[in-house]
Design an enzyme around this catalytic site. Structure first.
Site, PDB file in Angstrom:
ATOM      1  N   LYS A   1     -13.127 -19.129 -92.877  1.00 28.16           N
ATOM      2  CA  LYS A   1     -12.222 -19.662 -91.851  1.00 28.16           C
ATOM      3  C   LYS A   1     -12.537 -21.127 -91.571  1.00 28.16           C
ATOM      4  CE  LYS A   1     -10.758 -18.604 -87.064  1.00 28.16           C
ATOM      5  NZ  LYS A   1     -11.477 -19.437 -86.118  1.00 28.16           N
TER       6      LYS A   1
ATOM      7  N   THR B   1     -12.454 -14.777 -80.790  1.00 23.07           N
ATOM      8  CA  THR B   1     -12.681 -15.768 -79.733  1.00 23.07           C
ATOM      9  C   THR B   1     -13.906 -15.354 -78.929  1.00 23.07           C
ATOM     10  OG1 THR B   1     -11.117 -14.638 -78.257  1.00 23.07           O
ATOM     11  CG2 THR B   1     -10.268 -16.514 -79.488  1.00 23.07           C
TER      12      THR B   1
ATOM     13  N   ARG C   1      -5.208 -18.304 -78.666  1.00 23.69           N
ATOM     14  CA  ARG C   1      -4.996 -18.367 -77.216  1.00 23.69           C
ATOM     15  C   ARG C   1      -3.926 -17.403 -76.719  1.00 23.69           C
ATOM     16  NH1 ARG C   1      -5.854 -23.458 -79.124  1.00 23.69           N
ATOM     17  NH2 ARG C   1      -7.398 -24.807 -78.128  1.00 23.69           N
TER      18      ARG C   1
ATOM     19  N   GLN D   1     -16.499 -11.646 -87.124  1.00 25.72           N
ATOM     20  CA  GLN D   1     -16.558 -13.074 -87.441  1.00 25.72           C
ATOM     21  C   GLN D   1     -17.983 -13.581 -87.245  1.00 25.72           C
ATOM     22  OE1 GLN D   1     -16.738 -15.546 -84.581  1.00 25.72           O
ATOM     23  NE2 GLN D   1     -17.259 -17.116 -86.095  1.00 25.72           N
TER      24      GLN D   1
ATOM     25  N   ILE E   1       0.113 -20.764 -82.621  1.00 21.09           N
ATOM     26  CA  ILE E   1       1.159 -19.716 -82.646  1.00 21.09           C
ATOM     27  C   ILE E   1       1.460 -19.222 -81.240  1.00 21.09           C
ATOM     28  CG2 ILE E   1       1.668 -17.369 -83.473  1.00 21.09           C
ATOM     29  CD1 ILE E   1       0.611 -18.382 -86.133  1.00 21.09           C
TER      30      ILE E   1
ATOM     31  N   HIS F   1      -9.407 -24.429 -85.963  1.00 17.50           N
ATOM     32  CA  HIS F   1     -10.057 -23.881 -84.770  1.00 17.50           C
ATOM     33  C   HIS F   1      -9.211 -24.150 -83.514  1.00 17.50           C
ATOM     34  CE1 HIS F   1     -14.265 -22.247 -84.119  1.00 17.50           C
ATOM     35  NE2 HIS F   1     -13.833 -22.269 -82.883  1.00 17.50           N
TER      36      HIS F   1
ATOM     37  N   SER G   1      -7.265 -23.101 -90.905  1.00 14.71           N
ATOM     38  CA  SER G   1      -7.483 -23.203 -89.454  1.00 14.71           C
ATOM     39  C   SER G   1      -8.207 -24.488 -89.112  1.00 14.71           C
ATOM     40  CB  SER G   1      -8.349 -22.009 -89.007  1.00 14.71           C
ATOM     41  OG  SER G   1      -8.755 -22.144 -87.656  1.00 14.71           O
TER      42      SER G   1
ATOM     43  N   TYR H   1     -20.636 -16.885 -87.294  1.00  8.22           N
ATOM     44  CA  TYR H   1     -20.772 -18.345 -87.241  1.00  8.22           C
ATOM     45  C   TYR H   1     -21.885 -18.797 -88.189  1.00  8.22           C
ATOM     46  CZ  TYR H   1     -17.638 -19.913 -83.530  1.00  8.22           C
ATOM     47  OH  TYR H   1     -16.539 -20.281 -82.808  1.00  8.22           O
TER      48      TYR H   1
HETATM   49  C1  LIG Z   1     -11.342 -19.804 -76.111  1.00 12.45           C
HETATM   50  C2  LIG Z   1     -11.475 -19.802 -77.600  1.00 12.45           C
HETATM   51  C3  LIG Z   1     -12.636 -19.329 -78.178  1.00 12.45           C
HETATM   52  C4  LIG Z   1     -12.754 -19.312 -79.575  1.00 12.45           C
HETATM   53  N1  LIG Z   1     -13.870 -18.768 -80.144  1.00 12.45           N
HETATM   54  C5  LIG Z   1     -13.948 -18.658 -81.492  1.00 12.45           C
HETATM   55  C6  LIG Z   1     -15.026 -17.976 -82.108  1.00 12.45           C
HETATM   56  O1  LIG Z   1     -15.914 -17.475 -81.448  1.00 12.45           O
HETATM   57  N2  LIG Z   1     -15.044 -17.918 -83.473  1.00 12.45           N
HETATM   58  C7  LIG Z   1     -14.055 -18.466 -84.250  1.00 12.45           C
HETATM   59  O2  LIG Z   1     -14.103 -18.383 -85.477  1.00 12.45           O
HETATM   60  N3  LIG Z   1     -13.010 -19.092 -83.689  1.00 12.45           N
HETATM   61  C8  LIG Z   1     -12.921 -19.178 -82.339  1.00 12.45           C
HETATM   62  N4  LIG Z   1     -11.836 -19.778 -81.770  1.00 12.45           N
HETATM   63  C9  LIG Z   1     -10.753 -20.264 -82.634  1.00 12.45           C
HETATM   64  C10 LIG Z   1      -9.735 -19.156 -82.860  1.00 12.45           C
HETATM   65  O3  LIG Z   1     -10.247 -18.114 -83.663  1.00 12.45           O
HETATM   66  C11 LIG Z   1      -8.496 -19.716 -83.577  1.00 12.45           C
HETATM   67  O4  LIG Z   1      -8.894 -20.394 -84.744  1.00 12.45           O
HETATM   68  C12 LIG Z   1      -7.664 -20.664 -82.705  1.00 12.45           C
HETATM   69  O5  LIG Z   1      -7.734 -20.295 -81.355  1.00 12.45           O
HETATM   70  C13 LIG Z   1      -6.225 -20.647 -83.170  1.00 12.45           C
HETATM   71  O6  LIG Z   1      -5.447 -21.513 -82.434  1.00 12.45           O
HETATM   72  P1  LIG Z   1      -4.503 -21.050 -81.199  1.00 12.45           P
HETATM   73  O7  LIG Z   1      -5.435 -20.774 -80.051  1.00 12.45           O
HETATM   74  O8  LIG Z   1      -3.652 -22.234 -80.966  1.00 12.45           O
HETATM   75  O9  LIG Z   1      -3.763 -19.812 -81.624  1.00 12.45           O
HETATM   76  C14 LIG Z   1     -11.702 -19.801 -80.377  1.00 12.45           C
HETATM   77  C15 LIG Z   1     -10.549 -20.280 -79.778  1.00 12.45           C
HETATM   78  C16 LIG Z   1     -10.418 -20.267 -78.396  1.00 12.45           C
HETATM   79  C17 LIG Z   1      -9.135 -20.755 -77.790  1.00 12.45           C
END
Ligand SMILES: Cc1cc2nc3c(=O)[nH]c(=O)nc-3n(C[C@H](O)[C@H](O)[C@H](O)COP(=O)(O)O)c2cc1C
Length: 387
Positions: A254, A80, A333, A129, A312, A278, A276, A131
C-alpha cells in the site's frame, strides 16, 4: 440534523464534526502540510466525467471477488489507526458493519482493538495491515499473530517511513494520543457525549496490538511512545522480501504511486498493490491517487490485484476508479465519519449510502457489473470520445 437524515457522506462528516472535539475531528479529517494532496484526491474524481450508455444497467450486481473471496460490493473498509477515539470500540463497529454489509475489512497495526479480539468477535473475512516499523522481530511477531488469528491477506503500508507533517495535529499537540491542555479540555467539555463515552468510558483507546511488546500494564501513553519509537526509516525492499517469506497468504503493498514501484512490488512477490497517498496525510504534493492509476494499471500484468484509495466520498467515485482499472477501492474517512456520527449505525449508514449511490450510478451509466466497467464509461475532459 439527525443521523437517520444524513443523505450523503458529507452529511455524516458534518455530524462527526459536531460530535467530536476539534483535536479528534482534525486528526480524522486533516492532511499533511498545505493539504494539497488531500484536495487533489477529491478534485481528480470531480474532473472525471462519466459517459452514460443508455439502458443495459437494469440488473446491476455489485458483487466482486478479491483473492478468491466473494464480497457484496467492490469496496472495503481500509485500515485506519486509533478508531477508538471516535466511538468506544470503534474497530469492532467498523468490522461489524463491514461484516453485516458483506464487504471486506482491514485492521490497522494501530487499531484500538487487538487483532485477536476482532477475530474472536467478528466472524467474517478480514485483512491485517502492517506498518514498516521496528526491526525484523516486530514484523515477524505481528505477521505470525495475524496468520494465527485467521487474517486472510496482509497489507504492507510503505508510505509511512516517517509521519506526515499534519499541521492541524501539531497545533493541538496531538501525536498518537490526546494531551490534555487547557484548550483541549475546554473543547472536550463542549462535547460531553464524546467525553463521557470515549474519554471517561470503559474502553479508553490504547494500541491493543502492541500490548504484547510492552506487557499488559502498559498505559495508553507508554503505547503511544512505543509507537513513535518504532518508526524505522531504514525499512527496505529487503524487508519486503523477508515479510513476503513470512506471510503465507496474499500480500498487498500500500502506498504505490508510480509504475516503477508497482513493478518492483510485483517482483518482490506482492500479489497486488494499493494505489494510495494515504489520503493526503503523508507526502503533501503527491498527485491524486486516481490520476496515477492508469499508468500503474498499464504497467502491471493481468494477474496483479490493483486497489485504490483516497478521496472516495461518492458511489460514483468508486465507479470511476473501477472504470480506470482498479478491481476495488478502500474507504478511509467515509466510514470513520459515520462511526464518529453514530457508532455502528453510522458506519452502516455510510456503507449503505455508498452502495446505493454506486448502484444508481451503474444503472444510469448503463453497466451491469463492476467487471464490465471500462474506459468507454468515462469521458475524460481532455479525451476525444473513443471511436
Ligand atoms: C484517521 C486515519 C487513520 C489512518 N490510519 C492508517 C493506518 O493505520 N494504516 C494505513 O495503512 N493507512 C491509514 N490511513 C490511510 C487510509 O488507509 C487510506 O489510505 C486513506 O484514508 C484513504 O483516503 P480517504 O480517507 O480520503 O478515503 C489512515 C487514514 C485516516 C483518515
Amino acid at each position: 440534523m439527525k443521523m437517520k437524515n444524513a443523505v450523503n457522506i458529507d452529511d455524516l462528516r458534518r455530524l462527526a464534526r459536531r460530535r467530536l472535539p476539534r483535536v479528534v475531528f482534525d486528526y480524522l479529517d486533516g492532511g499533511a502540510e498545505d493539504e494539497l494532496t488531500l484536495r487533489a484526491n477529491r478534485r481528480a474524481f470531480d474532473d472525471l466525467t462519466l459517459r452514460p450508455r443508455l439502458l443495459g444497467g437494469g440488473r446491476v450486481d455489485l458483487s466482486t471477488e478479491i483473492f478468491g473471496q466473494s464480497y457484496s460490493a467492490p469496496f472495503l473498509i481500509g485500515p485506519t489507526g486509533l478508531s477508538g477515539i471516535y466511538w468506544p470500540e470503534g474497530d469492532l463497529h467498523l468490522a461489524g458493519a463491514a461484516a453485516e454489509a458483506g464487504i471486506g475489512f482491514a485492521l490497522s497495526t494501530g487499531s484500538n482493538a487487538s487483532m485477536e479480539t476482532i477475530a474472536r468477535r467478528i466472524d467474517a473475512p478480514r485483512w491485517f495491515q502492517l506498518y514498516p516499523w521496528g526491526g525484523p522481530e516486530f514484523s515477524e511477531a505481528l505477521v505470525e499473530r495475524a496468520a494465527a488469528a485467521g487474517y486472510s491477506a496482509l497489507i504492507l503500508t510503505l508510505d509511512s517511513l516517517v509521519g506526515g507533517k499534519r499541521e492541524r495535529d501539531l497545533r493541538h499537540g496531538f501525536s498518537h494520543e490526546i494531551r490534555m491542555s487547557a484548550p483541549v479540555v475546554l473543547d472536550g467539555l463542549m462535547h460531553p457525549r464524546w467525553l463521557a463515552s470515549v474519554w471517561f468510558g470503559r474502553h479508553r483507546p490504547r494500541f491493543e496490538n502492541l500490548i504484547p511488546f510492552l506487557g499488559d500494564a502498559a498505559s495508553d501513553r507508554d503505547l503511544a511512545e512505543f509507537t513513535r519509537s518504532q518508526r524505522n526509516p531504514h525499512f527496505s525492499w529487503e524487508d519486503v522480501r523477508r515479510i513476503r517469506g513470512l506471510w503465507p497468504g496474499p500480500l498487498l503493498i500500500k502506498g504505490v504511486m508510480c509504475a516503477e514501484d508497482a513493478i518492483r512490488a510485483r517482483a518482490e512477490g506482492a500479489d497486488g498493490i494499493v494505489v494510495s497517498n494515504h489520503g493526503g496525510r503523508q507526502l503533501d504534493g503527491a498527485p491524486a491517487s486516481l490520476s496515477v492509476l492508469p499508468e500503474i494499471v498499464a504497467a502491471l500484468d493481468e494477474g496483479a490485484t490493483v486497489l485504490l484509495d483516497g478521496g472516495i466520498r461518492r458511489g460514483s467515485d468508486i465507479v470511476k476508479a473501477l472504470a480506470l482499472g482498479a478491481q476495488g477501492v478502500l474507504l478511509g474517512r467515509a466510514p470513520l465519519y459515520g462511526l464518529a456520527a453514530g457508532g455502528r449505525e453510522g458506519v452502516a449508514r455510510a456503507l449503505a449510502i455508498l452502495a446505493d449511490e454506486m448502484q444508481r450510478t451503474m444503472i444510469l451509466t448503463g453497466c451491469d457489473a463492476p467487471r464490465h466497467l471500462g474506459r468507454d464509461h468515462l469521458a475524460l475532459r481532455t479525451d476525444p470520445p473513443p471511436t
